[in-house]
Design an enzyme around this catalytic site. Sequence first.
Site, short mmCIF file in Angstrom:
data_model
loop_
_atom_site.label_atom_id
_atom_site.label_comp_id
_atom_site.label_asym_id
_atom_site.label_seq_id
_atom_site.Cartn_x
_atom_site.Cartn_y
_atom_site.Cartn_z
N LYS A 83 0.83 -1.24 -0.10
CA LYS A 83 -0.12 -0.03 -0.16
C LYS A 83 0.78 1.12 0.11
CE LYS A 83 -0.58 0.61 4.88
NZ LYS A 83 0.09 1.97 4.98
N THR A 84 2.10 1.22 0.83
CA THR A 84 2.90 2.38 0.62
C THR A 84 3.35 2.66 -0.53
OG1 THR A 84 3.46 2.02 2.98
CG2 THR A 84 4.98 3.41 1.79
N ASP A 111 -3.86 7.92 4.60
CA ASP A 111 -3.26 6.73 4.72
C ASP A 111 -3.67 5.91 6.34
OD1 ASP A 111 -1.82 4.22 4.39
OD2 ASP A 111 0.08 5.19 4.93
N GLU A 112 -3.98 4.68 6.46
CA GLU A 112 -4.27 3.96 7.54
C GLU A 112 -5.83 4.56 7.84
OE1 GLU A 112 -2.76 1.27 8.48
OE2 GLU A 112 -0.61 1.66 8.04
N GLN A 148 -7.37 -4.72 9.74
CA GLN A 148 -6.34 -4.52 10.78
C GLN A 148 -6.58 -3.27 11.56
OE1 GLN A 148 -2.12 -4.77 9.14
NE2 GLN A 148 -3.21 -4.72 7.00
N ARG A 164 2.06 -10.94 10.32
CA ARG A 164 3.40 -10.53 10.59
C ARG A 164 4.65 -11.29 10.14
NH1 ARG A 164 2.12 -6.21 9.98
NH2 ARG A 164 0.20 -7.15 9.41
#
Length: 693
Positions: A36-37, A215-216, A246, A589
């Site tokens: 996504k970044t 973002d987020e 998330q 993770r």
Amino acid sequence: MTTEPPYLEGLNPQQRAAVLHEGSPLLILAGAGSGKTRVITAKVAYLIEHKGYDPRSILAVTFTNKAAGEMQKRASEMVEGASGVMIRTFHSFGAWLLRRYGAAIGMHPDFTIYDDDDMVSLLSSVREGSPRRELARYAHWISRANDYALKPDGDLLAISADPHLGEIYSRYEERLRQIGNADFGDLILKTADLLAANPEVRAKIQSRFRAILVDEYQDSNVAQYELLKLLVGPGCYLCVVGDDDQSIYRFRGAEVRNILSFSESFPGTTVVRLEENYRSTSTILAIASAVVANNRGRLGKRLWTQKEGGAPATLAYLEDHQEEAEFCARRLSDGRLRETAILYRTNAQSLAFETLFARRGIPYRLVGALRFYEREEIKDAIALLAFIANPRDEVAFRRVVNKPARGIGKASVDRIAALGLQGSGDLVSGSRAALDHLSRRAAEGLRDFLLLVDALSQELEAIPLSEFVRKAVGDSGLLELHRLQDAIAGSQKVRNLDELVNAAVPYGSGREGLALFLEHIELDRSQIAGEDEESGERVTLITMHNTKGLEFDRVIVTGLDDELFPGRREELEDDLEEERRLFYVSITRARRELYLTSCRTRLVWGRVTAMHPSQFLSEIPEELLSIRGRVDQEVDEGYEPGSAVYHDDYGAGVVERKWYNGRELMVQVAFESGRKLQFIPRYTPLERISRDG
């Protein structure tokens, strides 16, 4: 032939669609490890280079200064001019706007930003004599009210049923206005108030920002959502990136419904799902997807990867927390410490690992210890700097006026504060007015403090900020005070003060440099470490919440026991779904290896207590697990598929299937109500009945 810009090369079809999209509002549902970044920074570059956006007309919002810095760096590497894009956190943007336009709602541009400790200190002047623990509770409730955009006269029952909350909140807000400062919640609420009440300012800001990217977004709260609506003007292009699966910060005020209802809030929304994962094996992704699919409150997506296969996850049923620590230590005997993270739900669970690893000489890195800017010596120095920047800052004044001790007691400080509030709120003026009313000793100490403040205020414009911070810490006596504490306790307070001086280097000089430095500290206190990063081969011990954004080759998720994770059997569905999302985050993770542990017993308040395997374990398909541990089969009889059973809460039902999850027999029952539930018969009595009764 047109050459494609480098930042579009290698994007998968969904990523490319997100970058090239234009026009309608865009929601990018970005699964864990889906790049996504890269997508959001490529989108910034594309807007500048191909759509003709002036970089200054683009606002990109994220949730940490570290993420904002990384986004700025990446975008600048992709396209010339991206350094002009405003990339900030919500709170940093609010501070920026209020310092420029806050006068319209009575805010001075030099306001100080109060953290949680400062809130408690200010509340102590509003509610004198109350225990600090009680004040901390009110500070927490006020912060949550801010998150949900609730004012003192609003419906606060969702925050607390305390009958005094509204009155205390109102008095706190009034005191905050008197001294001209703001807490973190104000940076959002007051910014929204400013835009809502001042059409000219709102039009000016809306005309400046033609594109807004967030973002987020799953971590946004109600107040941030309200602010976003005010920022988006006619013709503004809006793009938010997030992952509903998330959203794990509800305890901080995050509201998952912001992302779930985005399409309703911004009609015509296009949704692009990023589901290809570049991090984990297909087995790990299958486990994560199977678990989170049990949540009702989600928009829906399923992660996949081109990395086929991967070993099954290991599920280990262990006797107790000590055997759990031993199990982890055995995994680490291969020396792959840096590649491994051990996750747990609460900080208290780290003790067993810390104790055993110290005894075995296994190096570890404990994530989540006291942060640099939360340390006593650093808060003392920051309070002195904050008071010089804003002489109306009562919280900072109270912290440093008698530190080191100058013979100025609480009664004297209260008198000074009262005199300051009678005038302009300037506590330097209030101090001078109070000199004739204090005892000889207190007056002498106060004169010394005023001489210090005057001298430092004159020095501020004359020397670089880092030198000013060093001089302030030294001349005030704080350096010597903490040097003595180092000698007594073997601490490293002087070293930390030295690091604070180093941190001031990039901020130039003068009042503007000091204001920027203090703003940076308050908005992201963990940005600069007070100690060198621990290097070498170390295993990471970390809470599940702190793993967000991290990844490791090998992850061991411990403590998968009911009443521990999830925390309470009587949890509301929203709470349970957030815990399940936290498990999903923990699983994703892992790049290559995943281990899960559950214990038969644990110590609870000093007593050995029988534990039940986490209900989340029963949501993982058996074929994805390699199970270690004993299997108890003494309750096997009588639960064959088709058997009729009765449960006191759910009524009559029929066993649809049974299986063993490690040592425990599991059954799935279809009840007459239509509900299908899973049980461990050993711990949940199911009365076996005949078909007709």
